[in-house]
Design a protein around this motif. Structure first.
Motif, short mmCIF file in Angstrom:
data_model
loop_
_atom_site.label_atom_id
_atom_site.label_comp_id
_atom_site.label_asym_id
_atom_site.label_seq_id
_atom_site.Cartn_x
_atom_site.Cartn_y
_atom_site.Cartn_z
N GLU A 166 0.54 -1.26 0.03
CA GLU A 166 -0.06 0.01 -0.04
C GLU A 166 0.86 1.13 0.04
O GLU A 166 0.24 2.55 -0.12
CB GLU A 166 -0.85 0.15 1.29
CG GLU A 166 -0.27 0.22 2.62
CD GLU A 166 0.22 -1.02 3.40
OE1 GLU A 166 0.21 -1.16 4.30
OE2 GLU A 166 0.26 -1.98 2.40
N PHE A 167 2.14 1.22 0.06
CA PHE A 167 3.08 2.08 0.07
C PHE A 167 3.96 2.27 -1.07
O PHE A 167 4.37 1.08 -1.87
CB PHE A 167 3.96 2.05 1.23
CG PHE A 167 3.31 2.59 2.53
CD1 PHE A 167 3.44 4.04 3.10
CD2 PHE A 167 3.02 1.95 3.50
CE1 PHE A 167 3.09 4.42 4.12
CE2 PHE A 167 2.20 2.34 4.47
CZ PHE A 167 2.36 3.70 4.92
N ALA A 168 4.19 3.23 -1.81
CA ALA A 168 4.87 3.33 -2.91
C ALA A 168 6.28 4.49 -2.66
O ALA A 168 5.92 5.29 -2.07
CB ALA A 168 4.09 3.70 -4.29
N VAL A 169 7.30 4.02 -3.42
CA VAL A 169 8.39 5.09 -3.38
C VAL A 169 8.25 6.36 -4.09
O VAL A 169 7.82 6.26 -5.37
CB VAL A 169 9.76 4.72 -3.69
CG1 VAL A 169 10.85 5.46 -3.60
CG2 VAL A 169 10.13 3.08 -3.08
N VAL A 170 8.23 7.38 -3.51
CA VAL A 170 8.07 8.61 -4.41
C VAL A 170 9.27 8.79 -5.18
O VAL A 170 10.40 8.67 -4.58
CB VAL A 170 8.23 9.84 -3.25
CG1 VAL A 170 8.06 11.21 -4.08
CG2 VAL A 170 6.82 9.85 -2.46
N PRO A 171 9.30 9.15 -6.27
CA PRO A 171 10.46 9.18 -7.40
C PRO A 171 11.50 10.06 -6.73
O PRO A 171 11.09 11.31 -6.38
CB PRO A 171 9.66 9.60 -8.74
CG PRO A 171 8.37 9.33 -8.65
CD PRO A 171 8.12 9.35 -7.00
N PRO A 172 12.67 9.62 -6.76
CA PRO A 172 13.81 10.69 -6.06
C PRO A 172 13.97 11.99 -6.67
O PRO A 172 14.21 12.76 -6.12
CB PRO A 172 15.13 9.79 -6.42
CG PRO A 172 14.60 8.29 -6.53
CD PRO A 172 13.27 8.37 -7.02
N GLU A 173 13.75 12.04 -8.41
CA GLU A 173 13.82 13.37 -8.84
C GLU A 173 12.81 14.20 -8.30
O GLU A 173 12.93 15.42 -8.05
CB GLU A 173 13.64 13.31 -10.35
CG GLU A 173 12.35 12.39 -10.72
CD GLU A 173 12.85 10.94 -10.90
OE1 GLU A 173 11.87 10.26 -11.51
OE2 GLU A 173 13.40 10.43 -10.35
N GLN A 174 11.44 13.54 -7.85
CA GLN A 174 10.46 14.60 -7.30
C GLN A 174 10.96 15.00 -5.67
O GLN A 174 10.62 16.07 -5.55
CB GLN A 174 9.32 13.75 -6.83
CG GLN A 174 8.12 14.49 -6.54
CD GLN A 174 6.77 13.58 -6.49
OE1 GLN A 174 6.58 12.83 -7.49
NE2 GLN A 174 5.98 13.88 -5.56
N ILE A 175 11.60 14.17 -5.07
CA ILE A 175 12.04 14.42 -3.60
C ILE A 175 13.20 15.45 -3.97
O ILE A 175 13.01 16.61 -3.12
CB ILE A 175 12.99 13.25 -3.12
CG1 ILE A 175 11.71 12.20 -2.76
CG2 ILE A 175 13.57 13.61 -1.92
CD1 ILE A 175 12.78 10.92 -2.54
N ALA A 176 14.06 15.54 -4.93
CA ALA A 176 14.98 16.59 -4.79
C ALA A 176 14.53 17.85 -5.44
O ALA A 176 15.23 18.92 -5.51
CB ALA A 176 16.09 16.11 -5.83
N SER A 177 13.39 17.87 -5.93
CA SER A 177 12.73 19.27 -6.64
C SER A 177 12.75 20.07 -5.60
O SER A 177 12.55 21.37 -5.98
CB SER A 177 11.39 18.85 -7.13
OG SER A 177 10.37 18.49 -6.38
N VAL A 178 12.67 19.81 -4.18
CA VAL A 178 12.54 21.02 -3.16
C VAL A 178 13.82 21.83 -3.29
O VAL A 178 13.78 23.01 -2.85
CB VAL A 178 12.45 20.35 -1.97
CG1 VAL A 178 11.20 19.43 -1.75
CG2 VAL A 178 13.59 19.45 -1.46
N LEU A 179 15.11 21.36 -4.15
CA LEU A 179 16.09 22.20 -4.13
C LEU A 179 16.09 23.37 -5.34
O LEU A 179 16.95 23.93 -5.28
CB LEU A 179 17.35 21.27 -4.36
CG LEU A 179 17.81 20.10 -3.12
CD1 LEU A 179 18.88 19.47 -3.53
CD2 LEU A 179 17.90 21.10 -1.85
N TRP A 180 14.99 23.27 -5.89
CA TRP A 180 14.54 24.16 -7.16
C TRP A 180 15.92 24.34 -8.06
O TRP A 180 16.21 23.12 -8.60
CB TRP A 180 14.34 25.45 -6.55
CG TRP A 180 13.00 25.61 -5.64
CD1 TRP A 180 12.90 25.56 -4.13
CD2 TRP A 180 11.75 25.64 -5.86
NE1 TRP A 180 11.90 25.40 -3.78
CE2 TRP A 180 10.91 25.58 -4.56
CE3 TRP A 180 11.20 25.63 -7.38
CZ2 TRP A 180 9.63 25.48 -4.62
CZ3 TRP A 180 9.88 25.70 -7.15
CH2 TRP A 180 8.95 25.66 -6.05
#
Length: 433
Positions: free
Chosen positions: A381-395
């Motif tokens: 029921e859990f899925a990994v959030v794509p790493p590139e989406q995680i790093a997007s907070v660095l703009w």
């Protein structure tokens, strides 16, 4: 004390640590108590020598082809501090309180030996039993990655945006030559030379008033990758002394509900004073009492559960150089069980659409990607959030970060060699069903 006398003291301490198998911090404290004539500058310099020998414990002995405290100190001076034989000879002159003069064998080793043909575990300064584990992650780069983890770390600070901003703190700490960190928008870095003393940050006005905290940039990024938002319900499940709790509170701008807890209530002891100093008013610290669950009233309501997981700490070797030599294979197995348990504890707390941020200060695959894959196998029921989406907070820095850090399907791995941070792994898991 003269520089030569400091070298003699360091050799004595290294010999004590080896012979009596005592932690370096304890040996240094006991030496300071027994040698009260040594000033603070002497003690700091001697401690720096000892820590640097532990950083280069294996490679220094290999370079000198000798397994002694003296050989390790001499090898470290060449490898870590880039000291040539002539400079060493002036210090090792056999005068009062100075080490005995360099022998012909020592001079020959300094002139002709190198790490060119050293095994990876020697060149990288790590226990041999860890070689297959590091090879799994870094392959042929493992010696270079581990060598970077053996070098001295800078002093990183996080600006508390609840009380100040980076430009303002930069001006206040100009006398310490603080500079912005490469990745974190709230980070400051003070570079330290091999024999430099740590600056007294705790005495700075901005620290006393809560405008700045000591926190490695990798730890800052790990908190930022959780994407905690104002108004959310956030649980810091392994809060410890509160480093990431403080970072999360600043990200939440004082809005929402932040709950900090830890299975070891002793670890939570400093958090109350730190939260108060930082001006955090939306945090609820829940200290375990007996067998009662401090989170028993929470069920499927959390937007975010942050797990700063118990781990081997391999990513922090440059700050704790003796820890790697005291680490045993059984420690990894224990940590893997601890991590699986805390992940299971987080599951019932997360609401649909909520997320778990799994963080370690380890570079080992078993504690990172493999642990995440095992969790997903148990909880589809859990899925990994794509790493590139995680790093997007660095703009605008996200693309450069992606080139520097090590990406896997499960998340990001930061290392001293790649990102200039401590070693941190971050994976974000979203509850989709």
């Amino acid at each position: 004390m003269t520089p030569a006398a400091r070298l003699s003291a360091a050799i004595e301490l290294i010999d004590t640590i080896e012979r009596d198998r005592v932690p370096a911090a304890k040996a240094l404290k006991e030496w300071g108590t027994a040698h009260r004539f040594a000033g603070s500058g002497d003690r700091a310099a001697i401690a720096g020598l000892v820590w640097d020998v532990l950083r280069r414990y294996a490679s220094s002995a290999f370079l000198m082809d000798a397994d002694t405290a003296r050989a390790r100190l001499i090898g470290m001076l060449r490898l870590e501090r880039d000291m040539d034989a002539a400079t060493m000879a002036a210090l090792f002159d056999g005068s009062r309180f100075a080490p005995a003069p360099l022998t012909e064998a020592e001079q020959a080793a300094l002139s002709h030996r190198s790490l060119r043909d050293a095994p990876a575990a020697i060149a990288g300064d790590y226990p041999e039993w860890l070689d297959p584990h590091l090879a799994k992650v870094f392959g042929e780069d493992r010696a270079a990655e581990a060598a970077a983890m053996a070098s001295r770390a800078p002093l990183d600070l996080r600006v508390n945006t609840l009380k100040s901003n980076r430009d303002k703190v930069l001006r206040a700490l100009a006398h310490l030559h603080a500079k912005p960190t490469p990745w974190s928008a709230t980070g400051l870095r003070i570079e330290l030379s091999a024999d430099a003393r740590n600056p007294g940050i705790q005495a700075e006005e901005d620290f006393i008033k809560g405008a700045v905290e000591v926190q490695d940039e990798g730890s800052q990024l790990a908190a930022q990758f959780t994407a905690a938002k104002p108004g959310e319900q956030v649980i810091d499940l392994c809060a410890g002394a509160g480093g990431k709790t403080l970072a999360l509170a600043a990200m939440m701008q004082g809005k929402g509900r932040l709950i900090a807890t830890d299975s070891d209530k002793r670890q939570l002891a400093p958090i109350h004073e730190r939260l108060s100093r930082a001006g955090v008013h939306n945090a609820d610290v829940r200290t375990p009492k007996g067998e009662a669950d401090p989170l028993a009233d929470i069920s499927a309501t959390a937007d975010l559960v942050v797990i700063d997981a118990p781990c081997t700490g391999t990513g922090t070797w440059r700050r704790n150089p003796d820890a790697k030599w005291r680490m045993r294979p059984g420690a990894l197995e224990i940590r893997l069980r601890d991590q699986a348990e805390v992940l299971e504890r987080a599951v019932p707390l997360v609401k649909l659409g909520g997320r778990i941020a799994y963080i370690t200060c380890s570079v080992l695959a078993e504690e990172n990607g493999e642990q995440v894959r095992a969790f997903i196998g148990r909880h589809p029921e859990f899925a990994v959030v794509p790493p590139e989406q995680i790093a997007s907070v660095l703009w605008d820095k996200a693309e450069d970060f992606a080139k520097a850090a090590l990406q896997s399907p499960e998340g990001w791995l930061m290392t001293p060699r790649r990102t200039g941070t401590d070693g941190f792994f971050v994976s974000v898991l979203k509850k989709t069903a």
